[in-house]
Write an enzyme that holds these catalytic residues in place. Structure first.
Site, PDB file in Angstrom:
ATOM      1  N   CYS A   1       8.436  19.295 -25.644  1.00 48.34           N
ATOM      2  CA  CYS A   1       8.320  17.856 -25.374  1.00 48.34           C
ATOM      3  C   CYS A   1       9.083  16.962 -26.349  1.00 48.34           C
ATOM      4  O   CYS A   1       9.974  16.229 -25.929  1.00 48.34           O
ATOM      5  CB  CYS A   1       6.854  17.448 -25.339  1.00 48.34           C
ATOM      6  SG  CYS A   1       6.012  18.105 -23.895  1.00 48.34           S
TER       7      CYS A   1
HETATM    8  N1  LIG Z   1       4.006  21.402 -22.091  1.00 46.67           N
HETATM    9  C1  LIG Z   1       3.411  20.349 -22.615  1.00 46.67           C
HETATM   10  O1  LIG Z   1       2.770  20.429 -23.656  1.00 46.67           O
HETATM   11  C2  LIG Z   1       3.478  19.014 -21.927  1.00 46.67           C
HETATM   12  C3  LIG Z   1       2.624  17.971 -22.358  1.00 46.67           C
HETATM   13  C4  LIG Z   1       2.706  16.741 -21.724  1.00 46.67           C
HETATM   14  C5  LIG Z   1       3.628  16.519 -20.722  1.00 46.67           C
HETATM   15  N2  LIG Z   1       4.458  17.541 -20.338  1.00 46.67           N
HETATM   16  C6  LIG Z   1       5.405  17.279 -19.247  1.00 46.67           C
HETATM   17  O2  LIG Z   1       4.872  17.874 -18.067  1.00 46.67           O
HETATM   18  C7  LIG Z   1       5.924  18.406 -17.260  1.00 46.67           C
HETATM   19  C8  LIG Z   1       5.718  19.899 -17.038  1.00 46.67           C
HETATM   20  O3  LIG Z   1       5.801  20.557 -18.290  1.00 46.67           O
HETATM   21  P1  LIG Z   1       5.377  22.097 -18.464  1.00 46.67           P
HETATM   22  O4  LIG Z   1       5.505  22.397 -19.917  1.00 46.67           O
HETATM   23  O5  LIG Z   1       4.105  22.332 -17.746  1.00 46.67           O
HETATM   24  O6  LIG Z   1       6.590  22.785 -17.664  1.00 46.67           O
HETATM   25  P2  LIG Z   1       6.763  24.333 -17.334  1.00 46.67           P
HETATM   26  O7  LIG Z   1       8.195  24.595 -17.414  1.00 46.67           O
HETATM   27  O8  LIG Z   1       5.805  25.146 -18.150  1.00 46.67           O
HETATM   28  O9  LIG Z   1       6.273  24.455 -15.824  1.00 46.67           O
HETATM   29  C9  LIG Z   1       6.926  23.863 -14.744  1.00 46.67           C
HETATM   30  C10 LIG Z   1       6.582  24.658 -13.492  1.00 46.67           C
HETATM   31  O10 LIG Z   1       7.108  23.963 -12.345  1.00 46.67           O
HETATM   32  C11 LIG Z   1       7.572  24.960 -11.431  1.00 46.67           C
HETATM   33  N3  LIG Z   1       8.500  24.333 -10.487  1.00 46.67           N
HETATM   34  C12 LIG Z   1       9.779  23.930 -10.689  1.00 46.67           C
HETATM   35  N4  LIG Z   1      10.268  23.389  -9.571  1.00 46.67           N
HETATM   36  C13 LIG Z   1       9.292  23.431  -8.638  1.00 46.67           C
HETATM   37  C14 LIG Z   1       9.185  23.011  -7.293  1.00 46.67           C
HETATM   38  N5  LIG Z   1      10.207  22.409  -6.676  1.00 46.67           N
HETATM   39  N6  LIG Z   1       8.029  23.218  -6.631  1.00 46.67           N
HETATM   40  C15 LIG Z   1       6.986  23.815  -7.246  1.00 46.67           C
HETATM   41  N7  LIG Z   1       7.024  24.248  -8.530  1.00 46.67           N
HETATM   42  C16 LIG Z   1       8.157  24.048  -9.221  1.00 46.67           C
HETATM   43  C17 LIG Z   1       8.182  26.009 -12.335  1.00 46.67           C
HETATM   44  O11 LIG Z   1       8.324  27.250 -11.647  1.00 46.67           O
HETATM   45  C18 LIG Z   1       7.177  26.061 -13.472  1.00 46.67           C
HETATM   46  O12 LIG Z   1       6.153  27.010 -13.232  1.00 46.67           O
HETATM   47  C19 LIG Z   1       7.223  18.060 -18.002  1.00 46.67           C
HETATM   48  O13 LIG Z   1       7.709  16.842 -17.506  1.00 46.67           O
HETATM   49  C20 LIG Z   1       6.767  17.901 -19.437  1.00 46.67           C
HETATM   50  O14 LIG Z   1       7.615  17.044 -20.162  1.00 46.67           O
HETATM   51  C21 LIG Z   1       4.389  18.782 -20.908  1.00 46.67           C
END
Ligand SMILES: NC(=O)c1ccc[n+]([C@@H]2O[C@H](COP(=O)([O-])OP(=O)(O)OC[C@H]3O[C@@H](n4cnc5c(N)ncnc54)[C@H](O)[C@@H]3O)[C@@H](O)[C@H]2O)c1
Length: 442
Positions: free
Chosen positions: A260
């Site tokens: 992030c």
């Molecule tokens: N990881 C954190 O700590 C955190 C905290 C707050 C906010 N965020 C935000 O949340 C969002 C997600 O982060 P994350 O770490 O969970 O990401 P991640 O990469 O762990 O997971 C994303 C998931 O989305 C799936 N995906 C991609 N395209 C897709 C589609 N078209 N249809 C269905 N699934 C699809 C991927 O296969 C993956 O499993 C980001 O914008 C991130 O900035 C993350």
């Protein structure tokens, strides 16, 4: 209430198991087939305390996972939690968000739904998504996520605040639905910030960039402490007692990493630039962070003169404790810099999944490696430190203090510790005959 969660990564999976714990019928949708199969078997693909237990409690009952967007037809609320990584220029890459929106659009059948954007997205994205869905019977809500990896389930259940951004604050329908979906939080008196899309989107970037700035501030200061002599840990502790400052995110180290902060700071810089505003402070935050690891590497180089052929133990692979996430990990970055210098690296992490992810990243089978077979991975900290010329701490594991440093002292070739997280009790280590180099703290 029936709910779909699109994307089952760190955010989407926690959202799915958390909402199923509240009693809702939840379907998690992801394009990654193997992940979906794993989840339906009750296996958690990521390391996060308590998640596998909740997964097993609900999967096959009020929680299931699928790759099919058909399932959104029955949902009242659809949460979008797909990744928004950094593109080549530093912008947030919105490919996944837009392709997921398009997949939703194709399945909408005229029944009213609320589409909630939990992914971190630049200002204007919720508006763009609504534009893509303009002929559909939907409202789009911005609901940024603030959970911290390593504490994700706890943060989901005990948020500091819930931020909700709406297109039109005079339209009660999506507001009421979101309040119902999140009634667990209002019952616990969690503050709700009800605002417009743009403010909500910016709140997320502002919060992450502010925390990153605190880290870069103390990291910049640590360089001066290094040179003039001073203990940055004592300095930040003293600063932190002032409650206007606070003691969180004020530990000097080798810089922030993770999925992030680095990308969100860079994406905020781009949003300033795209609006022709110079982002002076936030750009400096990013630059200080990028440089910090080189400052630390130089300290190591200065001690040895030449790193070629020297062996190091790297303690910490994940970007922070209690997660398996290697994204932008400073430990991984340092490994690569040391290998480029011709060093031999023996690495270790307490979290088994972080070690597995490292094996997958470098495609080595435990003791074979890349870069001329110079990288080795161990499951045991004592094997990691055997015959090394120096120990380098890269992840903030406080339990490192509980290790037997007497035994470690007998195993290493050279009793030197470079503490990239200022986590060790330096007096104890020095009394055992180690040379100690922290960050702004020697
Ligand atoms: N990881 C954190 O700590 C955190 C905290 C707050 C906010 N965020 C935000 O949340 C969002 C997600 O982060 P994350 O770490 O969970 O990401 P991640 O990469 O762990 O997971 C994303 C998931 O989305 C799936 N995906 C991609 N395209 C897709 C589609 N078209 N249809 C269905 N699934 C699809 C991927 O296969 C993956 O499993 C980001 O914008 C991130 O900035 C993350």
């Amino acid at each position: 209430m029936k709910i779909s969660v699109i994307g089952t990564g760190y955010v989407g999976l926690i959202q799915s198991v958390g909402l199923s714990e509240f009693g809702y019928n939840v379907v998690g949708i992801d394009i990654d087939e193997s992940k979906i199969k794993q989840l339906n078997r009750g296996e958690c693909p990521l390391y996060e305390e308590g998640v596998e237990e909740l997964l097993n409690k609900h999967v096959g009952k009020n929680l299931r996972f699928t790759t099919s967007y058909d399932e959104i037809k029955d949902s009242d609320v659809i949460f979008l939690c797909v990744g928004t990584p950094q593109d080549e220029e530093g912008n947030a890459d919105l490919r996944f968000i837009y392709s997921a929106t398009e997949s939703i659009r194709k399945k909408l059948d005229g029944n009213y739904k609320v589409i909630v954007i939990k992914s971190t997205v630049p200002i204007g994205t919720n508006r763009k998504i609504k534009e893509m869905l303009k002929d559909c019977n939907v409202d789009v809500v911005s609901n940024p996520e603030f959970l911290r990896e390593g504490l994700a389930l706890n943060d989901f259940l005990n948020p500091d605040r819930i931020v909700l951004g709406f297109e039109n604050l005079n339209n009660p329908r999506p507001i009421e639905i979101m309040k119902e979906a999140y009634s667990y939080f209002s019952d616990k008196n969690v503050p709700f910030i009800i605002t417009d899309w743009e403010s909500s989107e910016l709140i997320k970037y502002a919060a992450n960039s502010f925390l990153a700035t605190k880290i870069s501030f103390i990291n910049e200061l640590s360089k001066l402490a290094d040179v003039v002599g001073g203990d940055i840990k004592t300095i930040s502790r003293a600063m932190g007692f002032d409650e206007r400052i606070g003691n969180k995110f004020l530990n000097a180290g080798i810089g922030y990493g993770g999925s992030c902060f680095p990308k969100d700071v860079k994406a905020l810089i781009k949003q300033f630039e795209n609006n022709n505003i110079e982002p002076k402070l936030i750009r400096a935050t990013d630059e200080v962070n990028e440089e910090q690891i080189y400052w630390f590497l130089n300290k190591i180089k200065k001690y040895y003169n030449n790193l070629n052929g020297k062996t190091f133990a790297i303690l910490g692979l994940a970007f922070k404790p209690n997660t398996d996430d290697l994204r932008e990990s400073r430990g991984i970055k340092l490994i690569e810099l040391l290998l480029e210098e011709g060093a031999i690296v023996k690495c270790f992490d307490y979290v088994e999944k972080a070690r597995e992810n490292t094996i997958n990243r470098y495609k080595f089978d435990k003791s074979k490696a890349f870069y001329g077979y110079n990288l080795y991975l161990f499951e045991d900290i004592y094997k990691t430190v055997e015959n090394v010329d120096g120990i380098i701490i890269t992840t903030e594991y406080s339990n490192l203090n509980e290790e037997d440093w007497n035994k470690i002292g007998n195993l290493v070739r050279n009793k030197v510790v470079f503490d990239g997280r200022n986590i060790l009790d330096k007096n104890k280590i020095k009394n055992l005959g180690f040379k100690y180099f922290g960050v702004g703290r020697n």
